[in-house]
Design a protein around this motif. Structure first.
Motif, PDB file in Angstrom:
ATOM      1  N   GLY A  34       0.775  -1.222   0.000  1.00  0.00           N
ATOM      2  CA  GLY A  34       0.000   0.000   0.000  1.00  0.00           C
ATOM      3  C   GLY A  34       0.808   1.274   0.000  1.00  0.00           C
ATOM      4  N   LYS A  35       2.106   1.193  -0.149  1.00  0.00           N
ATOM      5  CA  LYS A  35       2.965   2.373  -0.075  1.00  0.00           C
ATOM      6  C   LYS A  35       3.534   2.798  -1.419  1.00  0.00           C
ATOM      7  N   VAL A  36       2.960   2.318  -2.522  1.00  0.00           N
ATOM      8  CA  VAL A  36       3.439   2.704  -3.847  1.00  0.00           C
ATOM      9  C   VAL A  36       2.257   2.821  -4.803  1.00  0.00           C
ATOM     10  N   ASN A  37       2.353   3.819  -5.685  1.00  0.00           N
ATOM     11  CA  ASN A  37       1.393   3.988  -6.768  1.00  0.00           C
ATOM     12  C   ASN A  37       2.174   3.917  -8.070  1.00  0.00           C
ATOM     13  N   VAL A  38       1.656   3.159  -9.024  1.00  0.00           N
ATOM     14  CA  VAL A  38       2.362   2.946 -10.283  1.00  0.00           C
ATOM     15  C   VAL A  38       1.445   3.335 -11.429  1.00  0.00           C
ATOM     16  N   GLY A  39       1.996   4.069 -12.387  1.00  0.00           N
ATOM     17  CA  GLY A  39       1.270   4.430 -13.593  1.00  0.00           C
ATOM     18  C   GLY A  39       2.158   4.224 -14.798  1.00  0.00           C
ATOM     19  N   ASN A  40       1.537   4.196 -15.976  1.00  0.00           N
ATOM     20  CA  ASN A  40       2.345   4.034 -17.187  1.00  0.00           C
ATOM     21  C   ASN A  40       2.672   5.393 -17.774  1.00  0.00           C
ATOM     22  N   VAL A  41       3.629   5.416 -18.678  1.00  0.00           N
ATOM     23  CA  VAL A  41       3.990   6.643 -19.382  1.00  0.00           C
ATOM     24  C   VAL A  41       3.740   6.433 -20.868  1.00  0.00           C
ATOM     25  N   THR A  42       3.674   7.523 -21.619  1.00  0.00           N
ATOM     26  CA  THR A  42       3.283   7.432 -23.023  1.00  0.00           C
ATOM     27  C   THR A  42       4.264   6.647 -23.882  1.00  0.00           C
ATOM     28  N   SER A  43       5.529   6.599 -23.486  1.00  0.00           N
ATOM     29  CA  SER A  43       6.513   5.876 -24.295  1.00  0.00           C
ATOM     30  C   SER A  43       6.282   4.370 -24.258  1.00  0.00           C
ATOM     31  N   ARG A 103       7.702   2.380 -22.350  1.00  0.00           N
ATOM     32  CA  ARG A 103       8.898   1.746 -21.785  1.00  0.00           C
ATOM     33  C   ARG A 103       9.177   2.196 -20.363  1.00  0.00           C
ATOM     34  N   GLY A 104       8.270   2.939 -19.780  1.00  0.00           N
ATOM     35  CA  GLY A 104       8.547   3.476 -18.468  1.00  0.00           C
ATOM     36  C   GLY A 104       7.380   3.364 -17.516  1.00  0.00           C
ATOM     37  N   LEU A 105       7.672   3.680 -16.270  1.00  0.00           N
ATOM     38  CA  LEU A 105       6.669   3.670 -15.215  1.00  0.00           C
ATOM     39  C   LEU A 105       6.770   4.971 -14.434  1.00  0.00           C
ATOM     40  N   SER A 106       5.633   5.498 -14.061  1.00  0.00           N
ATOM     41  CA  SER A 106       5.579   6.618 -13.148  1.00  0.00           C
ATOM     42  C   SER A 106       5.343   6.036 -11.762  1.00  0.00           C
ATOM     43  N   HIS A 143      10.804  11.331  -1.933  1.00  0.00           N
ATOM     44  CA  HIS A 143      11.903  11.928  -2.695  1.00  0.00           C
ATOM     45  C   HIS A 143      12.468  10.972  -3.747  1.00  0.00           C
ATOM     46  N   LEU A 144      12.000   9.731  -3.762  1.00  0.00           N
ATOM     47  CA  LEU A 144      12.398   8.785  -4.813  1.00  0.00           C
ATOM     48  C   LEU A 144      11.379   8.727  -5.947  1.00  0.00           C
ATOM     49  N   ASP A 145      10.287   9.490  -5.839  1.00  0.00           N
ATOM     50  CA  ASP A 145       9.264   9.504  -6.889  1.00  0.00           C
ATOM     51  C   ASP A 145       9.884   9.904  -8.222  1.00  0.00           C
ATOM     52  N   GLY A 146       9.328   9.368  -9.296  1.00  0.00           N
ATOM     53  CA  GLY A 146       9.814   9.764 -10.608  1.00  0.00           C
ATOM     54  C   GLY A 146       9.293   8.878 -11.706  1.00  0.00           C
ATOM     55  N   VAL A 147       9.735   9.190 -12.904  1.00  0.00           N
ATOM     56  CA  VAL A 147       9.427   8.380 -14.081  1.00  0.00           C
ATOM     57  C   VAL A 147      10.693   7.593 -14.394  1.00  0.00           C
ATOM     58  N   TYR A 148      10.554   6.285 -14.424  1.00  0.00           N
ATOM     59  CA  TYR A 148      11.684   5.395 -14.642  1.00  0.00           C
ATOM     60  C   TYR A 148      11.509   4.682 -15.973  1.00  0.00           C
ATOM     61  N   GLU A 149      12.434   4.935 -16.892  1.00  0.00           N
ATOM     62  CA  GLU A 149      12.404   4.340 -18.231  1.00  0.00           C
ATOM     63  C   GLU A 149      13.264   3.078 -18.249  1.00  0.00           C
ATOM     64  N   PHE A 150      12.795   2.055 -18.953  1.00  0.00           N
ATOM     65  CA  PHE A 150      13.513   0.788 -19.073  1.00  0.00           C
ATOM     66  C   PHE A 150      13.914   0.561 -20.522  1.00  0.00           C
ATOM     67  N   GLU A 151      14.715  -0.473 -20.751  1.00  0.00           N
ATOM     68  CA  GLU A 151      15.189  -0.787 -22.101  1.00  0.00           C
ATOM     69  C   GLU A 151      14.055  -1.205 -23.040  1.00  0.00           C
ATOM     70  N   SER A 152      13.036  -1.852 -22.494  1.00  0.00           N
ATOM     71  CA  SER A 152      11.955  -2.340 -23.343  1.00  0.00           C
ATOM     72  C   SER A 152      10.634  -2.280 -22.585  1.00  0.00           C
ATOM     73  N   PRO A 153       9.521  -2.304 -23.317  1.00  0.00           N
ATOM     74  CA  PRO A 153       8.211  -2.342 -22.662  1.00  0.00           C
ATOM     75  C   PRO A 153       8.001  -3.624 -21.853  1.00  0.00           C
ATOM     76  N   ASP A 154       8.639  -4.714 -22.272  1.00  0.00           N
ATOM     77  CA  ASP A 154       8.502  -5.976 -21.536  1.00  0.00           C
ATOM     78  C   ASP A 154       9.065  -5.867 -20.119  1.00  0.00           C
ATOM     79  N   ILE A 155      10.207  -5.213 -19.987  1.00  0.00           N
ATOM     80  CA  ILE A 155      10.814  -5.045 -18.669  1.00  0.00           C
ATOM     81  C   ILE A 155       9.937  -4.134 -17.813  1.00  0.00           C
ATOM     82  N   ALA A 156       9.415  -3.055 -18.411  1.00  0.00           N
ATOM     83  CA  ALA A 156       8.530  -2.151 -17.661  1.00  0.00           C
ATOM     84  C   ALA A 156       7.290  -2.891 -17.178  1.00  0.00           C
ATOM     85  N   ALA A 157       6.743  -3.749 -18.017  1.00  0.00           N
ATOM     86  CA  ALA A 157       5.559  -4.519 -17.621  1.00  0.00           C
ATOM     87  C   ALA A 157       5.888  -5.496 -16.500  1.00  0.00           C
TER      88      ALA A 157
END
Length: 144
Positions: A88-97, A99-102, A110-124
């Motif tokens: 219950g301590k994390v919220n996850v959203g997708n980004v338009t690319s 390949r990333g997660l919000s 202070h660790l919040d952010g958009v994290y991009e990965f090498e591929s959409p499979d890894i992000a999923a």
């Protein structure tokens, strides 16, 4: 008469400083997965890492732990800030690319952010780790 000695001492000190700075810069390493695993192991010695995925810039790592929990590590210099994600301590959203997660950590913002990965499979896969690690514990229902 004393000025040449002072100038020579200043030049020697400057050369010594530049040599020591060059040596320190050479010894400084960029963070990598090995350092991330070691830092996470020091921070949480009772947690066993099952899988790890780096972001595309390798500045953050998401880990899947042996008991279904998830963890997160963000690079700060040559070390990592390690965080064990609680239910219950994390919220996850997708980004338009795709390949990333919000990611929003409610207890460690202070660790919040958009994290991009090498591929959409890894992000999923990482999103499933983050969301799948919070399955509530239900008592099995007995069939009548």
């Amino acid at each position: 008469m004393g000025w040449p000695i002072v100038i020579i001492c200043v030049l020697i000190a400057a050369m010594f400083y530049m040599r020591m700075k060059a040596r320190a810069d050479k010894d400084r390493r960029e963070p990598d997965a090995g350092i991330a695993i070691l830092d996470f192991g020091r921070a949480f010695p009772d947690e066993a890492i099952r899988a790890i995925h780096a972001t595309a810039d390798e500045k953050a790592y998401f880990v899947r732990l042996h008991d279904g929990k998830a963890g997160f590590m963000a690079a700060h210099g040559t070390h990592f800030v390690c965080h064990l994600i609680e239910a219950g301590k994390v919220n996850v959203g997708n980004v338009t690319s795709g390949r990333g997660l919000s990611v929003h950590f409610t207890d460690f913002s202070h660790l919040d952010g958009v994290y991009e990965f090498e591929s959409p499979d890894i992000a999923a896969e990482v999103s499933l780790w983050l969301l799948g690690s919070f399955h509530p514990i239900f008592e099995p229902v007995q069939a009548r």
